[in-house]
Design a protein around this motif. Sequence first.
Motif, short mmCIF file in Angstrom:
data_model
loop_
_atom_site.label_atom_id
_atom_site.label_comp_id
_atom_site.label_asym_id
_atom_site.label_seq_id
_atom_site.Cartn_x
_atom_site.Cartn_y
_atom_site.Cartn_z
N VAL A 46 -30.74 28.12 -16.81
CA VAL A 46 -32.04 28.79 -17.27
C VAL A 46 -32.84 27.44 -17.47
N ALA A 47 -32.35 26.36 -17.76
CA ALA A 47 -33.17 25.22 -18.31
C ALA A 47 -32.73 23.90 -17.73
N ILE A 57 -37.91 24.86 -19.86
CA ILE A 57 -37.59 26.27 -19.43
C ILE A 57 -38.42 26.62 -18.72
N LEU A 59 -34.09 33.55 -26.67
CA LEU A 59 -34.09 33.40 -25.31
C LEU A 59 -33.80 34.79 -24.73
#
Length: 114
Positions: A44-45, A60, A28
């Motif tokens: 982020v997700a 993501i 990541l």
Amino acid sequence: MATSVVVAVQQQANQPGEWLMVELQGALEFVGGGVSGADLEVAVATMTYSVDQTKARLIIGTNVLEGTVQQLAKPFAVIQASKQTSATWEVQAFIKKKVLFNTRPKHILAQTGS
């Protein structure tokens, strides 16, 4: 290369929490301008579960990954040195499960109106 991330699932006051390990095949990488600091939290997700909580979906950006929830053979304890004395440790959480994402991500295509 495998990357593991730990996510807090639930925690009650004055009780060790339950955390979840997320295992990805790959890395990541966060590319953002001006982001710094160890205590900074960045979303982020988005992760969702199936009704029976045996499968998970991780989105993501424009990529989606499908994974499975697995019990760890040996649970982990997340510990931190006590703030009162350096000779004792406090249990912050237990990690009993992991979500394994071991397939390549699928790209999500946006649908445009006609």
